[in-house]
Design an enzyme around this catalytic site. Structure first.
Site, PDB file in Angstrom:
ATOM      1  CG  HIS A 172      53.220  45.025 -45.646  1.00 27.51           C
ATOM      2  ND1 HIS A 172      54.042  46.120 -45.493  1.00 27.51           N
ATOM      3  CD2 HIS A 172      52.431  45.305 -46.731  1.00 27.51           C
ATOM      4  CE1 HIS A 172      53.769  47.002 -46.440  1.00 27.51           C
ATOM      5  NE2 HIS A 172      52.798  46.525 -47.196  1.00 27.51           N
ATOM      6  CG  ASN A 175      52.224  50.212 -47.481  1.00 30.52           C
ATOM      7  OD1 ASN A 175      53.386  49.831 -47.488  1.00 30.52           O
ATOM      8  ND2 ASN A 175      51.264  49.561 -48.104  1.00 30.52           N
ATOM      9  CB  CYS A 217      55.006  45.163 -49.224  1.00 30.15           C
ATOM     10  SG  CYS A 217      54.442  46.602 -50.135  1.00 30.15           S
TER      11      CYS A 217
HETATM   12  O1  UT7 Z   1      51.577  47.415 -49.582  1.00 24.75           O
HETATM   13  C1  UT7 Z   1      51.171  46.637 -50.631  1.00 24.75           C
HETATM   14  C2  UT7 Z   1      49.900  45.996 -50.353  1.00 24.75           C
HETATM   15  N1  UT7 Z   1      48.841  46.984 -50.402  1.00 24.75           N
HETATM   16  C3  UT7 Z   1      47.700  46.770 -49.789  1.00 24.75           C
HETATM   17  O2  UT7 Z   1      47.559  45.758 -49.149  1.00 24.75           O
HETATM   18  C4  UT7 Z   1      46.603  47.774 -49.972  1.00 24.75           C
HETATM   19  C5  UT7 Z   1      45.287  47.075 -49.942  1.00 24.75           C
HETATM   20  N2  UT7 Z   1      44.138  47.920 -50.241  1.00 24.75           N
HETATM   21  C6  UT7 Z   1      43.682  48.874 -49.392  1.00 24.75           C
HETATM   22  O3  UT7 Z   1      44.300  49.138 -48.378  1.00 24.75           O
HETATM   23  C7  UT7 Z   1      42.378  49.531 -49.710  1.00 24.75           C
HETATM   24  O4  UT7 Z   1      41.832  48.967 -50.880  1.00 24.75           O
HETATM   25  C8  UT7 Z   1      42.446  51.076 -49.876  1.00 24.75           C
HETATM   26  C9  UT7 Z   1      42.711  51.710 -48.523  1.00 24.75           C
HETATM   27  C10 UT7 Z   1      43.531  51.426 -50.869  1.00 24.75           C
HETATM   28  C11 UT7 Z   1      41.114  51.628 -50.386  1.00 24.75           C
HETATM   29  O5  UT7 Z   1      40.058  51.256 -49.534  1.00 24.75           O
HETATM   30  P1  UT7 Z   1      38.743  50.586 -50.107  1.00 24.75           P
HETATM   31  O6  UT7 Z   1      37.860  50.351 -48.977  1.00 24.75           O
HETATM   32  O7  UT7 Z   1      39.161  49.381 -50.920  1.00 24.75           O
HETATM   33  O8  UT7 Z   1      38.162  51.726 -51.029  1.00 24.75           O
HETATM   34  P2  UT7 Z   1      37.613  51.623 -52.527  1.00 24.75           P
HETATM   35  O9  UT7 Z   1      38.746  51.781 -53.463  1.00 24.75           O
HETATM   36  O10 UT7 Z   1      36.729  50.417 -52.657  1.00 24.75           O
HETATM   37  O11 UT7 Z   1      36.706  52.904 -52.604  1.00 24.75           O
HETATM   38  C12 UT7 Z   1      35.521  53.061 -51.787  1.00 24.75           C
HETATM   39  C13 UT7 Z   1      34.913  54.425 -52.039  1.00 24.75           C
HETATM   40  C14 UT7 Z   1      34.654  54.717 -53.518  1.00 24.75           C
HETATM   41  O12 UT7 Z   1      33.481  55.509 -53.576  1.00 24.75           O
HETATM   42  P3  UT7 Z   1      32.049  54.853 -53.894  1.00 24.75           P
HETATM   43  O13 UT7 Z   1      32.184  54.180 -55.231  1.00 24.75           O
HETATM   44  O14 UT7 Z   1      31.797  53.876 -52.768  1.00 24.75           O
HETATM   45  O15 UT7 Z   1      31.126  56.020 -53.880  1.00 24.75           O
HETATM   46  C15 UT7 Z   1      35.831  55.536 -53.950  1.00 24.75           C
HETATM   47  O16 UT7 Z   1      35.541  56.400 -55.012  1.00 24.75           O
HETATM   48  O17 UT7 Z   1      35.805  55.456 -51.612  1.00 24.75           O
HETATM   49  C16 UT7 Z   1      36.129  56.324 -52.707  1.00 24.75           C
HETATM   50  N3  UT7 Z   1      37.526  56.680 -52.590  1.00 24.75           N
HETATM   51  C17 UT7 Z   1      37.997  57.697 -51.861  1.00 24.75           C
HETATM   52  N4  UT7 Z   1      37.362  58.622 -51.118  1.00 24.75           N
HETATM   53  C18 UT7 Z   1      38.118  59.518 -50.468  1.00 24.75           C
HETATM   54  C19 UT7 Z   1      38.592  56.024 -53.153  1.00 24.75           C
HETATM   55  N5  UT7 Z   1      39.749  56.612 -52.768  1.00 24.75           N
HETATM   56  C20 UT7 Z   1      39.392  57.653 -51.979  1.00 24.75           C
HETATM   57  C21 UT7 Z   1      40.133  58.622 -51.271  1.00 24.75           C
HETATM   58  N6  UT7 Z   1      39.450  59.522 -50.532  1.00 24.75           N
HETATM   59  N7  UT7 Z   1      41.475  58.655 -51.288  1.00 24.75           N
END
Ligand code: UT7
Length: 346
Positions: free
Chosen positions: A267, A298, A123
């Site tokens: 980005h 993205n 990216c």
């Molecule tokens: O372009 C390259 C660079 N990329 C980035 O910079 C991406 C950076 N990361 C992010 O944008 C975020 O980490 C995400 C948007 C991908 C994810 O957000 P998050 O706040 O980090 O979520 P998480 O993975 O910590 O998950 C939180 C909760 C979990 O549930 P519990 O354990 O709290 O009960 C996951 O199981 O959300 C759950 N979860 C989802 N729920 C609904 C994970 N993915 C999903 C989903 N839909 N798609």
């Protein structure tokens, strides 16, 4: 005594002369993808800011999207394709290893015998390519460079993967870089960390995949193709801690204070990352901040030129405004520079 070798004749300054983008026709709102990942419109909006993204159709290829974006960039710069002597194309989703998409795009634009190549910096690819282009122009090695950031990430997307399916998208952006009376592209602050490869990567290489296909055929089973995977939390943490320094380095190298900025174009990875960077950099309220992720998702190497265009098209920023660009992602690579925003086509 070695034979003296002449150097190219440098020019003092380089700038972005014009910008164009291509947004795929198909708009994919959250409700079209949530069932496959057991998610919801609200979760995606709250966690990432994304409401919709564009996914390319079959005819919207890396080359065709690049050509369309480039045509608008050339028109905005008011120059012909024949005046371009170098093409640099940044992508991480070209599904062939050769030839470079840059060479094919140059020919499709009617260029002949033009230096053309691709770069891969995730990216951060567009900002890496922009830095290269500015240096080629300032050194006198190139006169006018076409820089393209383009992705068809849907070719690598597992639509059942909760960690990536709602994030990644397709599109293209292009700029023309050429000589200018005043500096328009500040020195780049860039770096990478290959030890963090597992944070974002293609989950298996093609040799591994072919071996799995052969083994599966022998066993009468099936094998899964390679996909893009991301440890979102790891990337998020890196982005909101490490990247403040990258922004400050880019500002310092350009001799520009955060309070001098008119616009901030990071980005478009996650709206929460954008907001966190705005906070730690203490950007004044009147700095226009790109939020193209809301409607575009993205788009990796395409996201910064697309986000610049959205800011300019909406009127939130105008050509000539001073903007900080920051690309970051797989590698974990990053690159940032201060630029004067270019014109777009009406
Ligand atoms: O372009 C390259 C660079 N990329 C980035 O910079 C991406 C950076 N990361 C992010 O944008 C975020 O980490 C995400 C948007 C991908 C994810 O957000 P998050 O706040 O980090 O979520 P998480 O993975 O910590 O998950 C939180 C909760 C979990 O549930 P519990 O354990 O709290 O009960 C996951 O199981 O959300 C759950 N979860 C989802 N729920 C609904 C994970 N993915 C999903 C989903 N839909 N798609």
């Amino acid at each position: 005594m070695p034979t003296p070798i002449a150097t190219a004749v440098p020019v003092a300054h380089a700038a972005i002369l014009g910008l164009g983008v291509y947004r795929p026709r198909r708009v994919v709102p959250n409700h079209d993808i949530v069932d496959a990942i057991d998610s919801s419109d609200e979760w995606i909006k709250t966690r990432s800011g994304i409401a919709a993204r564009r996914w390319a159709s079959e005819d919207e290829t890396i080359v065709s999207m690049s050509v369309a974006a480039a045509r608008d960039a050339l028109a905005a710069a008011d120059i012909d394709a024949a005046q371009i002597d170098t093409v640099i194309l940044a992508t991480s989703s070209l599904m062939v290893l050769g030839p470079s998409a840059g060479a094919v795009v140059a020919t499709e634009l009617g260029m002949h015998d033009t230096a053309a190549f691709d770069i891969s910096a995730g990216c951060a690819g567009f900002c890496y390519a922009l830095a290269d282009a500015a240096n080629l122009v300032r050194s006198g090695q190139a006169r006018r460079v076409l820089v393209i950031g383009v992705e068809r990430l849907t070719d690598l997307l597992d639509v059942h993967d909760r960690g990536t399916a709602f994030i990644f998208a397709d599109g293209a952006g292009a700029v023309v870089v050429g000589p200018a009376e005043q500096e328009g592209i500040g020195p780049v602050a860039w770096g990478s960390d290959g030890s963090k490869t597992s944070a974002i990567k293609q989950d298996k290489d093609f040799q591994q995949y072919f071996a799995e296909v052969a083994a599966a055929e022998a066993a009468g089973t099936t094998s899964e193709r390679p996909y893009i995977r991301m440890n979102g939390t790891e990337v998020f943490r890196w982005a909101v801690t490490f990247l403040e320094k990258a922004c400050r380095d880019a500002l310092d190298r350009a001799g520009v204070a955060a309070s001098d900025l008119d616009a901030f174009v990071p980005h478009q990875a996650n709206l929460r990352i954008v907001d966190a960077l705005v906070r730690v950099l203490e950007l004044p309220d009147d700095v226009a901040v790109a939020h193209d992720i809301v409607e575009s998702g993205n788009t990796s190497a395409a996201s910064i030129p697309m986000a610049m265009e959205q800011l300019l098209r909406s009127g939130a920023a105008k050509p000539g405004d001073t903007a900080l660009l920051l690309g970051f992602g797989a590698g974990l690579a990053y690159a940032g520079q201060v630029v004067a925003l270019p014109p777009i086509v009406a």
